[in-house]
Design a protein around this motif. Sequence first.
Motif, mmCIF file in Angstrom:
data_model
loop_
_atom_site.group_PDB
_atom_site.id
_atom_site.type_symbol
_atom_site.label_atom_id
_atom_site.label_comp_id
_atom_site.label_asym_id
_atom_site.label_seq_id
_atom_site.Cartn_x
_atom_site.Cartn_y
_atom_site.Cartn_z
ATOM 1 N N CYS A 418 1.281 -1.158 -0.092
ATOM 2 C CA CYS A 418 -0.255 0.121 0.211
ATOM 3 C C CYS A 418 0.757 1.590 0.504
ATOM 4 N N ALA A 419 0.398 1.689 -0.769
ATOM 5 C CA ALA A 419 1.214 3.500 -0.927
ATOM 6 C C ALA A 419 1.524 4.061 0.136
ATOM 7 N N HIS A 420 0.592 4.246 0.838
ATOM 8 C CA HIS A 420 -0.139 5.314 2.021
ATOM 9 C C HIS A 420 0.840 4.923 3.234
ATOM 10 N N THR A 421 1.146 3.615 3.357
ATOM 11 C CA THR A 421 1.194 2.889 4.867
ATOM 12 C C THR A 421 2.836 2.397 3.895
ATOM 13 N N GLY A 422 3.340 1.548 3.085
ATOM 14 C CA GLY A 422 4.260 0.759 2.810
ATOM 15 C C GLY A 422 4.559 -0.852 3.072
ATOM 16 N N LYS A 423 2.891 -0.970 3.457
ATOM 17 C CA LYS A 423 2.595 -2.120 4.465
ATOM 18 C C LYS A 423 1.887 -3.212 3.306
ATOM 19 N N PRO A 424 2.231 -4.989 3.666
ATOM 20 C CA PRO A 424 1.497 -5.129 2.325
ATOM 21 C C PRO A 424 -0.142 -5.411 1.897
ATOM 22 N N ALA A 425 -0.305 -5.511 0.668
ATOM 23 C CA ALA A 425 -2.133 -5.638 0.499
ATOM 24 C C ALA A 425 -2.349 -6.372 0.934
ATOM 25 N N VAL A 426 -3.430 -6.628 1.757
ATOM 26 C CA VAL A 426 -4.088 -7.947 2.494
ATOM 27 C C VAL A 426 -5.690 -7.838 2.016
ATOM 28 N N TYR A 427 -5.540 -9.598 1.575
ATOM 29 C CA TYR A 427 -6.046 -10.422 -0.104
ATOM 30 C C TYR A 427 -7.344 -11.345 0.744
ATOM 31 N N GLN A 428 -8.414 -11.916 0.527
ATOM 32 C CA GLN A 428 -9.615 -11.755 1.248
ATOM 33 C C GLN A 428 -9.563 -13.417 1.908
ATOM 34 N N LYS A 429 -9.349 -13.875 2.225
ATOM 35 C CA LYS A 429 -10.047 -14.988 3.106
ATOM 36 C C LYS A 429 -11.000 -16.333 2.844
ATOM 37 N N THR A 430 -11.832 -15.527 3.372
ATOM 38 C CA THR A 430 -13.202 -16.155 3.282
ATOM 39 C C THR A 430 -14.359 -15.445 1.722
ATOM 40 N N ASP A 431 -15.136 -15.030 1.439
ATOM 41 C CA ASP A 431 -15.756 -15.153 0.331
ATOM 42 C C ASP A 431 -16.700 -13.392 0.911
ATOM 43 N N ASP A 432 -16.542 -13.250 1.868
ATOM 44 C CA ASP A 432 -17.280 -12.509 2.547
ATOM 45 C C ASP A 432 -16.895 -11.187 3.577
ATOM 46 N N ASP A 433 -15.351 -10.902 3.280
ATOM 47 C CA ASP A 433 -14.392 -10.232 3.936
ATOM 48 C C ASP A 433 -13.721 -9.485 3.398
ATOM 49 N N CYS A 434 -14.511 -8.986 1.977
ATOM 50 C CA CYS A 434 -13.469 -7.516 1.127
ATOM 51 C C CYS A 434 -13.607 -6.092 2.287
ATOM 52 N N LEU A 435 -14.362 -5.597 3.056
ATOM 53 C CA LEU A 435 -13.998 -5.027 3.914
ATOM 54 C C LEU A 435 -13.536 -4.900 4.783
ATOM 55 N N VAL A 436 -13.328 -5.988 5.516
ATOM 56 C CA VAL A 436 -12.040 -6.131 6.469
ATOM 57 C C VAL A 436 -10.572 -6.353 6.234
ATOM 58 N N CYS A 437 -10.923 -6.532 5.195
ATOM 59 C CA CYS A 437 -8.726 -6.250 4.483
ATOM 60 C C CYS A 437 -8.822 -4.994 3.520
ATOM 61 N N ALA A 438 -9.991 -4.304 3.260
ATOM 62 C CA ALA A 438 -9.854 -3.104 2.529
ATOM 63 C C ALA A 438 -9.869 -2.170 4.451
ATOM 64 N N LEU A 439 -10.743 -2.459 5.381
ATOM 65 C CA LEU A 439 -10.029 -2.194 6.412
ATOM 66 C C LEU A 439 -8.646 -1.475 7.335
ATOM 67 N N ALA A 440 -8.162 -3.218 6.583
ATOM 68 C CA ALA A 440 -7.252 -3.059 7.419
ATOM 69 C C ALA A 440 -6.150 -2.646 6.412
ATOM 70 N N MET A 441 -5.911 -2.582 5.399
ATOM 71 C CA MET A 441 -5.245 -1.801 4.314
ATOM 72 C C MET A 441 -5.394 0.225 5.110
ATOM 73 N N PHE A 442 -6.840 0.275 5.224
ATOM 74 C CA PHE A 442 -6.485 2.174 4.611
ATOM 75 C C PHE A 442 -5.950 2.289 6.288
ATOM 76 N N THR A 443 -6.275 1.419 6.901
ATOM 77 C CA THR A 443 -5.203 1.631 8.615
ATOM 78 C C THR A 443 -4.670 1.681 8.943
ATOM 79 N N GLY A 444 -3.534 0.477 8.126
ATOM 80 C CA GLY A 444 -2.148 0.205 8.613
ATOM 81 C C GLY A 444 -2.445 -1.100 9.263
ATOM 82 N N ARG A 445 -3.934 -2.180 9.478
ATOM 83 C CA ARG A 445 -3.894 -3.229 10.524
ATOM 84 C C ARG A 445 -3.772 -4.311 10.321
#
Length: 569
Positions: A418-445
């Motif tokens: 991710c350009a704004h944090t330098g941390k790795p992208a986060v990818y889905q582990k289930t069919d329904d967790d896209c928002l979990v991944c997006a929040l993780a990337m957004f916040t750097g968690r």
Amino acid sequence: MKNAAALIETFENPNLIKGKAPIVRAVFEGRDISPIWDELFGRVSADPTDAAAFLDVSILLHAIGEEDKAVLSQKAALEISRKYRIVNGRGTGPNVLVFVTAGDFMANTPIEFLLEESDANILLHYVDADTADLNDVPEHDVAFVAVGESAANLPVLETLHRLLQGWAGPILNNAPRRIMDLSRDGVAEALKGEPSILAPAAVRVSRDAIGQLAAGEIEVASIPGNGSWPVIVRPVGTHAGKGMEKISTPLELSAYLNSQAEAEFFVTPFIDYSGPDGKFRKQRIAFINGRAYASHLAVSKHWMVHYLNAGMTEHEDRRAEEASWMASFDSDFSVRHARSFDALHRRLGLDYFAIDCAELADGRLLVFEADVAMIVHSMDWQSMFHYKKSAMRKLFAAFEDALAQRVTRAAPTPAVKCAHTGKPAVYQKTDDDCLVCALAMFTGRTYEEIEDLAGSCDPAYPRGGPMSHSIMRNVANKCGVVLLSGIYMLWARPAIIGVVSPTVPDTGHAVFWDGEKIIDPGFCGRVDRSYVDRCGLEFTQRASDLEPLIRHDVQVSALAGAVTTNEPL
């Protein structure tokens, strides 16, 4: 890269086969195949347990039209072994485990042609309806389900559906039931109601009912989707135009029925897709991770178009038209049919498939069929079809990239950051967790940190999603961020973007914009800026980032006399 010992093991593998690509190419180009023939039959004669030789013999027999003998040779091979290896190029690329089943060239995805120019090792693993487990699969980097839709393959696909549930490794087309739905009537049903596509109803009709229609006892309008003559009739389970005819009268249908022994047929309304010049044009397009790639364009005077009988070798103007279509595919055809391509990927939902289609005068895409087993190749004569090489290389490279992306995403630390944090992208582990991944990337968690925060916000939150918008905002608050959503955004700042799901009908999907690029936590490669323009639903950003837009809106509203600049928001 594989070490020398691994390469030695590869070439000493007793089930190392030539595979379809070199054998079919030799036959297709009209070369003398007697050296291949002599070598293979010499091996079979010397060693009746040489499974690889039997399998290559079956490929050669299929290629020259000796179907019955090919079936016997393939059966002999599979009775000896269910595992085979094809080494492409230097053999230093990924080991690709491919689930296939017995049958002719249309039984499975022709992956040998897709990877012919690569350095990948193809590990063919034959399965059938009685396969008990997949515990004996060879070591591999990524897997691919290649079994195509057919009546014979339905039990095999159902077995694979059961066996692949919970498959943990990187895999493409792990959706056997979606492949099962690629029957002619299944595709028509899946695309029904899509305004940018016409997929004519394909209705299964018994032989008795066809006889009643031929005798005038029932009207053609009694068959759903068929209002009048002419109609297209073909036996269920056939491909490549076998047994397919355009029928214009009951008398013609009676004669047709006398020439066919099958018990069930598809009846489809005839759609005149000819152009202003009276010629018919049929395109074959491959979809890889949601993106479309040109495979071929056939131009013919006859309504039933197949590339090999369309006269492409005899007519230079038709080749010139195909060359132009291929060269401008991304900037012209793909742009015109972007919504159709969105719908195809969303409704069929596979990582890899191909379609045969045509362009109607009203701008819609006429879809004839879709399948994972359509032949996509680069065997045409270079001297005559030189323009096809670059288009096919692009297609093949995209397939290799799709395999590589699955391997990369499964790695402990994905290469994309991710350009704004330098941390790795986060990818889905289930069919329904896209928002979990997006929040993780957004916040750097991390993914796990977001899951824990969601659970603390609402004990009823189901781990792995889906996550509600209220929980999303509560999680953001716990991370010290206030999120606002709207129909506009500042592209200079990170954002969670809600779009129409590119893979699941009638659902939304969250992707992440890191200020430089869109990162889709799912596996589809279709979500880019143009997709957001077409299918964007909402944009969610930090309230502090949106302040310039809010201030601008207030100023514009004040100038319009709607509010005063100091009115509280």
